[in-house]
Design an enzyme around this catalytic site. Structure first.
Site, PDB file in Angstrom:
ATOM      1  N   GLY A  31       0.820  -1.214   0.000  1.00 34.26           N
ATOM      2  CA  GLY A  31       0.000   0.000   0.000  1.00 34.26           C
ATOM      3  C   GLY A  31       0.847   1.255   0.000  1.00 34.26           C
ATOM      4  CB  THR A  33       0.943   3.726   4.685  1.00 35.69           C
ATOM      5  OG1 THR A  33      -0.357   4.248   4.411  1.00 35.69           O
ATOM      6  CG2 THR A  33       1.504   4.388   5.933  1.00 35.69           C
ATOM      7  CB  ALA A  87      -4.920  -0.850   8.447  1.00 37.84           C
ATOM      8  CE  LYS A  99      -3.256  -5.434   6.077  1.00 30.88           C
ATOM      9  NZ  LYS A  99      -2.802  -4.285   5.300  1.00 30.88           N
ATOM     10  CG  LEU A 101      -9.916  -0.304   0.685  1.00 27.08           C
ATOM     11  CD1 LEU A 101     -10.104   1.208   0.782  1.00 27.08           C
ATOM     12  CD2 LEU A 101     -11.148  -0.917   0.034  1.00 27.08           C
ATOM     13  CD  GLU A 108      -1.925  -6.331   2.766  1.00 28.20           C
ATOM     14  OE1 GLU A 108      -1.383  -5.362   2.234  1.00 28.20           O
ATOM     15  OE2 GLU A 108      -3.128  -6.348   3.067  1.00 28.20           O
TER      16      GLU A 108
HETATM   17  C1  A5P Z   1      -3.520  -3.761   0.640  1.00 28.78           C
HETATM   18  O1  A5P Z   1      -4.263  -4.854   0.239  1.00 28.78           O
HETATM   19  C2  A5P Z   1      -4.144  -3.150   1.843  1.00 28.78           C
HETATM   20  O2  A5P Z   1      -4.460  -4.025   2.855  1.00 28.78           O
HETATM   21  C3  A5P Z   1      -3.328  -2.004   2.376  1.00 28.78           C
HETATM   22  O3  A5P Z   1      -2.542  -2.389   3.454  1.00 28.78           O
HETATM   23  C4  A5P Z   1      -4.252  -0.979   2.798  1.00 28.78           C
HETATM   24  O4  A5P Z   1      -5.158  -0.801   1.730  1.00 28.78           O
HETATM   25  C5  A5P Z   1      -3.572   0.334   3.153  1.00 28.78           C
HETATM   26  O5  A5P Z   1      -3.151   0.982   2.006  1.00 28.78           O
HETATM   27  P1  A5P Z   1      -2.735   2.508   1.990  1.00 28.78           P
HETATM   28  O6  A5P Z   1      -1.527   2.632   2.836  1.00 28.78           O
HETATM   29  O7  A5P Z   1      -2.451   2.764   0.536  1.00 28.78           O
HETATM   30  O8  A5P Z   1      -3.892   3.290   2.494  1.00 28.78           O
END
Ligand code: A5P
Length: 228
Positions: A31, A33, A87, A99, A101, A108
């Site tokens: 993701g 972050t 997350a 989690k 998106l 994960e």
């Molecule tokens: C990936 O499948 C997700 O679980 C990510 O950990 C979660 O969507 C957080 O992503 P961002 O840091 O892009 O918000």
């Protein structure tokens, strides 16, 4: 100075990476972050930190190569010392998460379950008083019979939407589909996770119950560390 959400993510990620120590096997989440965490980890490795990481997505593996972060796999390591991951929603009282998106929830969760500790890094917009408030719940399902699996979810009142890339279904790195379910506020996420796990065709849900040990929240003017 007030930090915007990208700066909050970066601040939380940098703080989390200070927890990495020589000799550790790290779980590397996915993701936006985590992109900041990977850069911070790369900087520490350039200064001499010795770790190996197990990536949860191709994108994270590519970032690891970019930042010269040594990679390993479950072939060599069954246990992970510390996982750092993002997350989509965090309940700060229970430390339960939504989690997925980004579509990497299955790897994960496998990595999180094999980990001694899981640090979750988020900006403050991800903190909710009740899971399900702001994001739909992603659920990874087997492509065969996906219509029937969706019907089961619909019957349970979970309002599934097949995730698509323009017209075609979105396909995960495990070759599965994702359905996003508008759940609304979840009074008992653990019970919902257990119920979903019992549906044939469901591979895994994006509910992470009892897995996070620490949440690091980048806020507008500070970084908050929430522990169990
Ligand atoms: C990936 O499948 C997700 O679980 C990510 O950990 C979660 O969507 C957080 O992503 P961002 O840091 O892009 O918000």
């Amino acid at each position: 100075m007030m930090l915007n959400s990208e700066e909050q993510k970066r601040a939380a990620a940098i703080r989390a990476v200070t927890e990495a120590a020589n000799g550790m096997v790290l779980g590397l989440g996915s993701g936006t972050t985590m992109t900041f965490a990977m850069a911070a980890l790369g900087a520490r490795i350039a200064e001499g930190l010795r770790i190996v990481g197990i990536p949860t997505s191709e994108k994270t593996a590519a970032l690891a190569r970019q930042y010269s972060i040594p990679l390993t796999s479950f072939d060599a390591h069954r246990r992970i010392d510390l996982t750092i991951d993002g997350a989509d929603e965090v309940d700060p009282r229970s430390l339960n998460l939504i989690k997925g998106l980004g579509g990497a929830l299955l790897r994960e969760k496998i990595v999180a379950k094999a980990s001694e500790r899981m640090i979750v890094v988020v900006d403050e917009s991800k903190i909710v008083s009740c899971l399900g408030r702001r994001t739909p719940l992603p659920i990874e399902i087997v492509p065969f019979g996906w219509q029937a699996t969706c019907e089961r979810l619909q019957d349970m009142g979970y309002r599934p939407q097949l995730r698509r890339n323009s017209k075609a279904p979105f396909v995960t790195e495990n070759g599965n589909y994702i359905v996003d379910c508008a759940m609304g506020r979840m009074a008992d996420p653990a019970a919902i996770a257990a119920q979903l796990a019992g549906i044939t065709g469901v591979v895994e849900s994006g509910l992470f119950i009892g897995l996070a040990s620490t949440i690091i929240v980048g806020r507008q003017d500070s970084v908050e560390v929430i522990k169990k």
